[in-house]
Design a protein around this motif. Structure first.
Motif, PDB file in Angstrom:
ATOM      1  N   LEU A  16       1.087 -11.856   0.275  1.00 33.82           N
ATOM      2  CA  LEU A  16       1.386 -10.496   0.704  1.00 33.82           C
ATOM      3  C   LEU A  16       0.113  -9.863   1.241  1.00 33.82           C
ATOM      4  N   THR A  17       0.171  -9.341   2.455  1.00 28.85           N
ATOM      5  CA  THR A  17      -0.986  -8.718   3.087  1.00 28.85           C
ATOM      6  C   THR A  17      -0.951  -7.210   2.860  1.00 28.85           C
ATOM      7  N   ILE A  18      -2.058  -6.655   2.391  1.00 28.12           N
ATOM      8  CA  ILE A  18      -2.128  -5.229   2.087  1.00 28.12           C
ATOM      9  C   ILE A  18      -3.306  -4.597   2.809  1.00 28.12           C
ATOM     10  N   ARG A  19      -3.065  -3.518   3.517  1.00 25.90           N
ATOM     11  CA  ARG A  19      -4.130  -2.775   4.186  1.00 25.90           C
ATOM     12  C   ARG A  19      -4.721  -1.746   3.219  1.00 25.90           C
ATOM     13  N   VAL A  20      -6.039  -1.676   3.185  1.00 28.16           N
ATOM     14  CA  VAL A  20      -6.701  -0.700   2.327  1.00 28.16           C
ATOM     15  C   VAL A  20      -6.481   0.706   2.866  1.00 28.16           C
ATOM     16  N   THR A  21      -6.597   0.861   4.179  1.00 26.37           N
ATOM     17  CA  THR A  21      -6.317   2.144   4.832  1.00 26.37           C
ATOM     18  C   THR A  21      -5.227   1.925   5.872  1.00 26.37           C
ATOM     19  N   ASP A  22      -4.716   3.003   6.430  1.00 23.85           N
ATOM     20  CA  ASP A  22      -3.637   2.902   7.418  1.00 23.85           C
ATOM     21  C   ASP A  22      -2.476   2.088   6.853  1.00 23.85           C
ATOM     22  N   ASN A  23      -2.133   2.399   5.610  1.00 21.85           N
ATOM     23  CA  ASN A  23      -1.077   1.667   4.907  1.00 21.85           C
ATOM     24  C   ASN A  23       0.267   2.310   5.220  1.00 21.85           C
ATOM     25  N   ALA A  24       0.895   1.856   6.293  1.00 19.52           N
ATOM     26  CA  ALA A  24       2.113   2.494   6.780  1.00 19.52           C
ATOM     27  C   ALA A  24       3.277   2.373   5.797  1.00 19.52           C
ATOM     28  N   TYR A  25       3.268   1.356   4.951  1.00 20.04           N
ATOM     29  CA  TYR A  25       4.378   1.146   4.029  1.00 20.04           C
ATOM     30  C   TYR A  25       4.117   1.742   2.647  1.00 20.04           C
ATOM     31  N   ALA A  26       2.969   2.403   2.473  1.00 22.74           N
ATOM     32  CA  ALA A  26       2.635   3.039   1.195  1.00 22.74           C
ATOM     33  C   ALA A  26       2.691   2.034   0.045  1.00 22.74           C
ATOM     34  N   ASP A  27       2.148   0.828   0.289  1.00 26.77           N
ATOM     35  CA  ASP A  27       2.068  -0.157  -0.794  1.00 26.77           C
ATOM     36  C   ASP A  27       1.149   0.373  -1.891  1.00 26.77           C
ATOM     37  N   SER A  28       1.379  -0.062  -3.119  1.00 24.27           N
ATOM     38  CA  SER A  28       0.588   0.406  -4.250  1.00 24.27           C
ATOM     39  C   SER A  28       0.258  -0.766  -5.161  1.00 24.27           C
ATOM     40  N   ASP A  29      -0.415  -0.484  -6.270  1.00 23.20           N
ATOM     41  CA  ASP A  29      -0.722  -1.521  -7.251  1.00 23.20           C
ATOM     42  C   ASP A  29       0.505  -1.919  -8.051  1.00 23.20           C
ATOM     43  N   ASP A  30       1.619  -1.227  -7.842  1.00 23.86           N
ATOM     44  CA  ASP A  30       2.833  -1.501  -8.605  1.00 23.86           C
ATOM     45  C   ASP A  30       3.943  -2.150  -7.783  1.00 23.86           C
ATOM     46  N   ALA A  31       3.918  -1.956  -6.474  1.00 20.36           N
ATOM     47  CA  ALA A  31       5.030  -2.451  -5.663  1.00 20.36           C
ATOM     48  C   ALA A  31       4.586  -2.692  -4.227  1.00 20.36           C
ATOM     49  N   GLN A  88      15.366  -1.914   8.328  1.00 20.13           N
ATOM     50  CA  GLN A  88      15.715  -1.972   6.911  1.00 20.13           C
ATOM     51  C   GLN A  88      14.491  -2.415   6.121  1.00 20.13           C
ATOM     52  N   GLU A  89      14.179  -1.702   5.042  1.00 18.96           N
ATOM     53  CA  GLU A  89      13.024  -2.040   4.224  1.00 18.96           C
ATOM     54  C   GLU A  89      13.448  -2.451   2.820  1.00 18.96           C
ATOM     55  N   TRP A  90      12.590  -3.273   2.206  1.00 24.20           N
ATOM     56  CA  TRP A  90      12.811  -3.764   0.854  1.00 24.20           C
ATOM     57  C   TRP A  90      11.550  -3.527   0.036  1.00 24.20           C
ATOM     58  N   ARG A  91      11.716  -3.418  -1.270  1.00 26.76           N
ATOM     59  CA  ARG A  91      10.573  -3.230  -2.166  1.00 26.76           C
ATOM     60  C   ARG A  91      10.634  -4.261  -3.288  1.00 26.76           C
ATOM     61  N   VAL A  92       9.491  -4.899  -3.538  1.00 25.58           N
ATOM     62  CA  VAL A  92       9.382  -5.823  -4.651  1.00 25.58           C
ATOM     63  C   VAL A  92       8.337  -5.263  -5.617  1.00 25.58           C
ATOM     64  N   ARG A  93       8.632  -5.287  -6.901  1.00 24.12           N
ATOM     65  CA  ARG A  93       7.732  -4.727  -7.910  1.00 24.12           C
ATOM     66  C   ARG A  93       6.924  -5.837  -8.578  1.00 24.12           C
ATOM     67  N   TYR A  94       5.648  -5.543  -8.821  1.00 23.12           N
ATOM     68  CA  TYR A  94       4.793  -6.468  -9.554  1.00 23.12           C
ATOM     69  C   TYR A  94       5.008  -6.241 -11.054  1.00 23.12           C
ATOM     70  N   ASP A  95       5.161  -7.309 -11.790  1.00 19.61           N
ATOM     71  CA  ASP A  95       5.325  -7.169 -13.234  1.00 19.61           C
ATOM     72  C   ASP A  95       4.008  -6.704 -13.858  1.00 19.61           C
ATOM     73  N   GLY A  96       3.936  -5.415 -14.206  1.00 23.38           N
ATOM     74  CA  GLY A  96       2.738  -4.887 -14.842  1.00 23.38           C
ATOM     75  C   GLY A  96       1.622  -4.549 -13.885  1.00 23.38           C
ATOM     76  N   PRO A 203      -0.565   5.282 -19.288  1.00 20.66           N
ATOM     77  CA  PRO A 203       0.690   5.110 -18.559  1.00 20.66           C
ATOM     78  C   PRO A 203       0.859   3.655 -18.140  1.00 20.66           C
ATOM     79  N   PRO A 204       2.105   3.203 -17.995  1.00 21.25           N
ATOM     80  CA  PRO A 204       2.335   1.791 -17.664  1.00 21.25           C
ATOM     81  C   PRO A 204       1.569   1.289 -16.450  1.00 21.25           C
ATOM     82  N   ASP A 205       1.362   2.152 -15.438  1.00 17.07           N
ATOM     83  CA  ASP A 205       0.693   1.681 -14.238  1.00 17.07           C
ATOM     84  C   ASP A 205      -0.807   1.471 -14.437  1.00 17.07           C
ATOM     85  N   LEU A 206      -1.365   1.947 -15.563  1.00 17.91           N
ATOM     86  CA  LEU A 206      -2.783   1.737 -15.864  1.00 17.91           C
ATOM     87  C   LEU A 206      -2.998   0.857 -17.090  1.00 17.91           C
TER      88      LEU A 206
END
Length: 302
Positions: A16-31, A88-96, A203-206
Motif C-alpha cells: 500500500l502506497t501512502i503519501r505523507v502530504t497531498d494525501n487525497a484519500y485521507a489515509d491514516s495510521d488506522d485505515a 467507488q472507494e473502499w476502506r481497509v482497516r489495520y488491526d491495531g 485511546p485505541p488508535d494510540l
C-alpha cells in the motif's frame, strides 16, 4: 477477536502506497482508502482470508522512497461510496494500527531491488512505472526480505543448501509477529485499553505504541496466546514484571500486585510524576470475569 490463521504456504501480501502530504484519500495510521480499480490486490481479504500489508512512501508527497511500516489485515474492506472523480472507494482497516519498521528500507539496497515486480525496471524509470500501482500484490519472499532488512526477522543465509530451512525460519518468524500482534489486540481490547496496575489508559488508535500486552506465562514455558494468559500493562510496569520486581497472585477472590524487595532500591518518580505500586493492590480487570487471568497461573516474564 480470534487469532488470525493462515493456510499452508505463503501468506498473501499486499503493498500500500501512502503519501505523507497531498494525501487525497485521507489515509491514516488506522485505515487505508482506495478506489475500486485496486480491489483485485485485496481479493483474498474480501474472501475472508487475512493478509499482511507493507507500507511504502513515494517521493511524490514528501515521502522517503522507502518501506516504512507493516500491518495485519483481517477485516474485509468496506465500501464507502463514490469519492474522487466519481470513483467507488473502499476502506481497509489495520488491526491495531500501522506498525512502524525499526528502520525505513529503501526500494534498492546495495544493488538489490526488493520487489520482484521492479527488478527489471531501470532505476530512472521506477517512479513512472509505479504510477497507477499504488496498491499491488506483493510476493511473500519480497515481504520477508524487507522485514529482514529492517531487522524484524532473522536474515536468511545466502546458500542454496539452506534455502528450504531459511524459508521455514522466515515463516516461523513472521507467524510469531502476527501471533504477537493478535495477542496484543485481544488483550488490550479486553482490558478497555487500560493498564491493569496503574489504570493509565490510551485511546485505541494510540494504544499500540503506549500499552503492552504481557504474557503471565511465557509461550516458551507453555503459556498460550489467549486473553486469560495476558495483562494490559504500561511499558514501565511490563519491564518491572519481566525483571521479576513485581508479580501477580490471586488472593481473596482478587488478582493482586506483589511488590518484590528489589523494587525498593528504584526511584520511581520524576518531575511532576510518580509511579505508585502498592503491595497487595487489586488489579483493574475486565468487567467480564471470563476474561480474567486463569487462577493458578504462574507469574513469569514473557
Amino acid at each position: 477477536m480470534s487469532a488470525p490463521t493462515f493456510p499452508p504456504g505463503d501468506f498473501p501480501c499486499v503493498l500500500l502506497t501512502i503519501r505523507v502530504t497531498d494525501n487525497a484519500y485521507a489515509d491514516s495510521d488506522d485505515a487505508y482508502v482506495y478506489p475500486a480499480r485496486y480491489r483485485a490486490a485485496l481479493a483474498p481479504l474480501e474472501a475472508g482470508q487475512p493478509m499482511l500489508a507493507l507500507i511504502y512512501e513515494p517521493r511524490h508527497g514528501g515521502g522517503r522512497m522507502a518501506y516504512v511500516a507493516w500491518a495485519l489485515l483481517t477485516t474485509p474492506p468496506e465500501p464507502l461510496g463514490k469519492g474522487l472523480g466519481g470513483q467507488q472507494e473502499w476502506r481497509v482497516r489495520y488491526d491495531g494500527g500501522l506498525i512502524p519498521l525499526p528502520r525505513p528500507v529503501a526500494q534498492e539496497v546495495s544493488g538489490h531491488v526488493f520487489e520482484t515486480l521492479l527488478r527489471s525496471v531501470p532505476r530512472e524509470l521506477r517512479g513512472p512505472a509505479q504510477r497507477g500501482m499504488s496498491v499491488r500484490a506483493l510476493v511473500w519472499e519480497d515481504f520477508c526480505a524487507v522485514l529482514e532488512a529492517a531487522g524484524l526477522i532473522p536474515r536468511a543465509l545466502d546458500t542454496q543448501l539452506d534455502s528450504v530451512e531459511d524459508m521455514g525460519r522466515q515463516r516461523v518468524a513472521v507467524e510469531r509477529l502476527v501471533r504477537d500482534r493478535g495477542f496484543r489486540l485481544r488483550v488490550l481490547s479486553a482490558y478497555g485499553w487500560r493498564c491493569a496496575v496503574t489504570g493509565w489508559s490510551a485511546p485505541p488508535d494510540l494504544s499500540h505504541a503506549l500499552l503492552d500486552a504481557a504474557h503471565l506465562v511465557s509461550v516458551a514455558q507453555g503459556g498460550s496466546d489467549g486473553v486469560r494468559n495476558g495483562l494490559a500493562l504500561t511499558p514501565t510496569v511490563h519491564r518491572l514484571f519481566d525483571a521479576g520486581m513485581v508479580s501477580f497472585t490471586f488472593e481473596d477472590g482478587l488478582w493482586r500486585l506483589q511488590r518484590q524487595q528489589s523494587l525498593d532500591d528504584l526511584r520511581l518518580e520524576g518531575a511532576g510524576s510518580r509511579l505508585e505500586l502498592v503491595h497487595g493492590q487489586p488489579l483493574i480487570l475486565p468487567s467480564d470475569r471470563r476474561l480474567w487471568p486463569e487462577v493458578g497461573a504462574v507469574s513469569q516474564s514473557a
